[in-house]
Motif scaffolding. Structure first.
Motif, PDB file in Angstrom:
ATOM      1  N   PHE A  64      35.623  59.650  78.759  1.00 52.87           N
ATOM      2  CA  PHE A  64      36.114  58.345  79.190  1.00 52.87           C
ATOM      3  C   PHE A  64      37.174  58.513  80.271  1.00 52.87           C
ATOM      4  CE2 PHE A  64      34.873  57.822  74.722  1.00 52.87           C
ATOM      5  CZ  PHE A  64      33.891  56.856  74.874  1.00 52.87           C
ATOM      6  N   THR A 104      40.617  57.927  82.169  1.00 52.74           N
ATOM      7  CA  THR A 104      41.946  57.712  81.601  1.00 52.74           C
ATOM      8  C   THR A 104      42.804  56.914  82.575  1.00 52.74           C
ATOM      9  OG1 THR A 104      41.816  59.802  80.401  1.00 52.74           O
ATOM     10  CG2 THR A 104      44.011  58.863  80.692  1.00 52.74           C
ATOM     11  N   PRO A 142      44.658  51.144  70.152  1.00 47.79           N
ATOM     12  CA  PRO A 142      43.939  52.426  70.189  1.00 47.79           C
ATOM     13  C   PRO A 142      44.892  53.589  70.429  1.00 47.79           C
ATOM     14  CG  PRO A 142      43.592  51.191  72.220  1.00 47.79           C
ATOM     15  CD  PRO A 142      44.359  50.293  71.278  1.00 47.79           C
ATOM     16  N   GLU A 143      44.412  54.780  70.166  1.00 49.76           N
ATOM     17  CA  GLU A 143      45.220  55.984  70.367  1.00 49.76           C
ATOM     18  C   GLU A 143      45.680  56.072  71.814  1.00 49.76           C
ATOM     19  OE1 GLU A 143      44.375  60.732  70.540  1.00 49.76           O
ATOM     20  OE2 GLU A 143      43.423  59.604  68.928  1.00 49.76           O
ATOM     21  N   VAL A 144      46.967  56.396  71.983  1.00 51.61           N
ATOM     22  CA  VAL A 144      47.544  56.588  73.316  1.00 51.61           C
ATOM     23  C   VAL A 144      48.001  58.022  73.415  1.00 51.61           C
ATOM     24  CG1 VAL A 144      49.432  55.932  74.864  1.00 51.61           C
ATOM     25  CG2 VAL A 144      48.242  54.168  73.548  1.00 51.61           C
ATOM     26  N   HIS A 181      40.765  49.876  76.273  1.00 52.39           N
ATOM     27  CA  HIS A 181      39.932  50.645  75.344  1.00 52.39           C
ATOM     28  C   HIS A 181      38.572  49.963  75.153  1.00 52.39           C
ATOM     29  CE1 HIS A 181      39.045  53.419  72.104  1.00 52.39           C
ATOM     30  NE2 HIS A 181      38.694  52.395  71.354  1.00 52.39           N
ATOM     31  N   GLU A 182      38.572  48.639  75.004  1.00 51.69           N
ATOM     32  CA  GLU A 182      37.316  47.883  74.857  1.00 51.69           C
ATOM     33  C   GLU A 182      36.433  48.021  76.087  1.00 51.69           C
ATOM     34  OE1 GLU A 182      38.385  43.855  73.954  1.00 51.69           O
ATOM     35  OE2 GLU A 182      39.202  44.386  71.989  1.00 51.69           O
ATOM     36  N   ALA A 188      46.441  47.911  76.339  1.00 46.58           N
ATOM     37  CA  ALA A 188      45.780  49.149  75.918  1.00 46.58           C
ATOM     38  C   ALA A 188      44.508  48.830  75.128  1.00 46.58           C
ATOM     39  CB  ALA A 188      46.732  49.991  75.078  1.00 46.58           C
ATOM     40  N   GLY A 189      44.577  47.806  74.289  1.00 44.20           N
ATOM     41  CA  GLY A 189      43.390  47.391  73.526  1.00 44.20           C
ATOM     42  C   GLY A 189      42.268  46.910  74.434  1.00 44.20           C
ATOM     43  N   ARG A 196      40.415  55.336  78.290  1.00 48.77           N
ATOM     44  CA  ARG A 196      41.417  55.980  77.452  1.00 48.77           C
ATOM     45  C   ARG A 196      42.771  55.680  78.080  1.00 48.77           C
ATOM     46  NH1 ARG A 196      44.114  60.796  77.532  1.00 48.77           N
ATOM     47  NH2 ARG A 196      44.619  61.666  75.514  1.00 48.77           N
ATOM     48  N   VAL A 197      43.805  55.486  77.260  1.00 43.92           N
ATOM     49  CA  VAL A 197      45.135  55.167  77.766  1.00 43.92           C
ATOM     50  C   VAL A 197      46.068  56.330  77.463  1.00 43.92           C
ATOM     51  CG1 VAL A 197      47.106  53.593  77.569  1.00 43.92           C
ATOM     52  CG2 VAL A 197      44.771  52.688  77.496  1.00 43.92           C
TER      53      VAL A 197
END
Length: 195
Positions: free
Chosen positions: A3, A5, A190-192, A161-162, A157-158, A166-167
């Motif tokens: 993905f 970033t 989501p994971e950062v 991610h959708e 960030a959400g 990637r953040v």
């Protein structure tokens, strides 16, 4: 990672206006304003939200600098020698050495840090970040900081991610790391990562 970033600055996730300094414990007869000034100098070089939180224009600090008790610290330059996820080593132009980071980071640099039960609970809970500071090989201070995430960043960030991104957050601040971000942010975010 497959993905793409998107990388943000640490102060986008933790804006200075949402950060609270919760305490400063001093050792070795260090003067409070001298320690604040050294922390300010270090974070002036590191950048990030703490750099903006520690405002060198405060009247008390100005009076301290004017009194001459700070020596020439206000004119110091800082050179970062090493930066890792859990700590930073640096030199000031007067030749003094600063080590800042986790207790284990200071221990790895030969500086004994006794972590109290209460401090360990704070560290484990990620309620606060504790930055341990040593000056010229001696423990000088513990700096307690409460980083609060920006809800708008979490929402962004959400959405990213959708959309398949990637953040990550760019930081040199040893108080900001992936596990801390995961605990401080909402479970829906989501994971950062950090870079």
């Amino acid at each position: 990672n497959q993905f793409p970033t998107v990388v943000f600055e640490d102060k986008d996730l933790f804006p200075p206006m949402l950060i609270t300094t919760k305490g400063l414990k001093l050792y070795e007869n260090n003067h409070i304003y001298s320690v604040i000034l050294k922390i300010s100098l270090l974070f002036r070089e590191i950048g990030g939200p703490i750099n903006e939180v520690l405002d060198l224009d405060k009247e008390e600090l100005k009076r301290f600098l004017a009194s001459g008790r700070a020596g020439a610290l206000e004119n110091e330059q800082v050179w970062l020698d090493s930066v890792t996820e859990d700590g930073v080593t640096a030199r000031l132009s007067d030749g003094s050495r600063v080590v800042a980071g986790s207790a284990s980071f200071l221990s790895a640099h030969g500086i004994y840090v006794r972590v109290s039960e209460k401090d360990q609970q704070l560290i484990d809970s990620k309620e606060l970040s504790i930055l341990f500071l040593a000056f010229d090989g001696k423990l000088g201070a513990r700096f307690y900081v409460d980083y609060r995430p920006d809800p708008e960043f979490e929402a962004l960030a959400g959405m990213l991610h959708e959309d398949g991104f990637r953040v990550a957050v760019r930081t040199l601040d040893p108080g900001i790391y992936e596990e801390m971000i995961a605990r401080k942010c909402s479970p829906e975010m989501p994971e950062v990562g950090t870079v």
